[in-house]
Design an enzyme around this catalytic site. Structure first.
Site, PDB file in Angstrom:
ATOM      1  N   GLY A   1       0.812  -1.220   0.000  1.00  0.00           N
ATOM      2  CA  GLY A   1       0.000   0.000   0.000  1.00  0.00           C
ATOM      3  C   GLY A   1       0.841   1.263   0.000  1.00  0.00           C
ATOM      4  CB  CYS A   2       3.710   2.307   2.063  1.00  0.00           C
ATOM      5  SG  CYS A   2       2.843   2.144   3.648  1.00  0.00           S
TER       6      CYS A   2
END
Length: 154
Positions: A43-44
Site C-alpha cells: 500500500g505504501c
C-alpha cells in the site's frame, strides 16, 4: 489530530538525501503531506508511486509533496531510488511529526493490536494552515484525491 483551519504543526526532519527539511521551509507553496507506515510495503509503495507519477501536476498547482514514515534515511534512499520518487521522503524515527499530527495510533490486524502509523494525508496552504485532511486514506486513491482537490481550487 490537527483539523482543517488549524495551523499545521511545524517539524524538522531529514530526507532520503540527509538534507534537513522543515515544514516552514515551504511557506508560499502548498504542501501535500502524507504519512505512511513503511517503505516497500504494497500500500505504501502504491501511494508513494501515485504521488511520484503525479509530481509534475502537483508542481503545476504550486504544491510540494512530502512523505513521512519512521523508516531510516538509508531505507528511504533505497525506496526513493527503486521507484524513482521525485520528492522528499522524511525520516521520523523519533516520531516527532508522526505524533504531532496524531497519526501514531492503535491498529488491529488479524486480531493483533499494535501501535503504528495510520495512513493520513494533509493538504497545507501557503500560510501553513491545514485546508484538507484525508484520515485513513486509501493508498490507491489518495494522490489523485489530493490533486482533484487542488485543481478544484477550493
Amino acid at each position: 489530530m490537527p483539523q482543517v483551519g488549524e495551523k499545521a504543526p511545524d517539524f524538522t526532519l531529514y530526507d532520503q538525501n540527509g538534507q534537513k527539511i522543515s515544514l516552514s521551509d515551504y511557506r508560499g507553496k502548498k504542501v501535500a503531506l502524507y504519512f505512511y507506515a513503511k517503505d516497500n510495503t504494497p500500500g505504501c509503495t502504491q501511494q508513494s508511486c501515485g504521488f511520484g507519477e503525479r509530481a509534475a501536476q502537483f508542481e503545476a498547482e504550486n504544491t510540494v509533496i512530502l512523505g513521512v514514515s519512521k523508516d531510516s534515511i538509508p531505507s528511504h534512499q533505497r525506496f526513493a531510488q527503486k521507484y524513482s520518487l521525485p520528492f522528499s521522503i522524511l525520516s521520523d524515527p523519533e516520531l516527532e511529526a508522526i505524533k504531532a499530527y496524531d497519526v501514531w495510533q492503535e491498529k488491529k490486524l488479524y486480531g493483533k493490536v499494535s501501535m503504528g502509523v495510520v495512513r493520513t494525508s494533509f493538504l497545507i496552504d501557503e500560510e501553513g494552515v491545514i485546508i484538507q485532511v484525508w484520515n485513513k486514506a486509501k493508498a490507491a486513491l489518495n494522490p489523485q484525491q489530493m490533486l482533484d482537490y487542488l485543481s478544484a481550487d477550493n
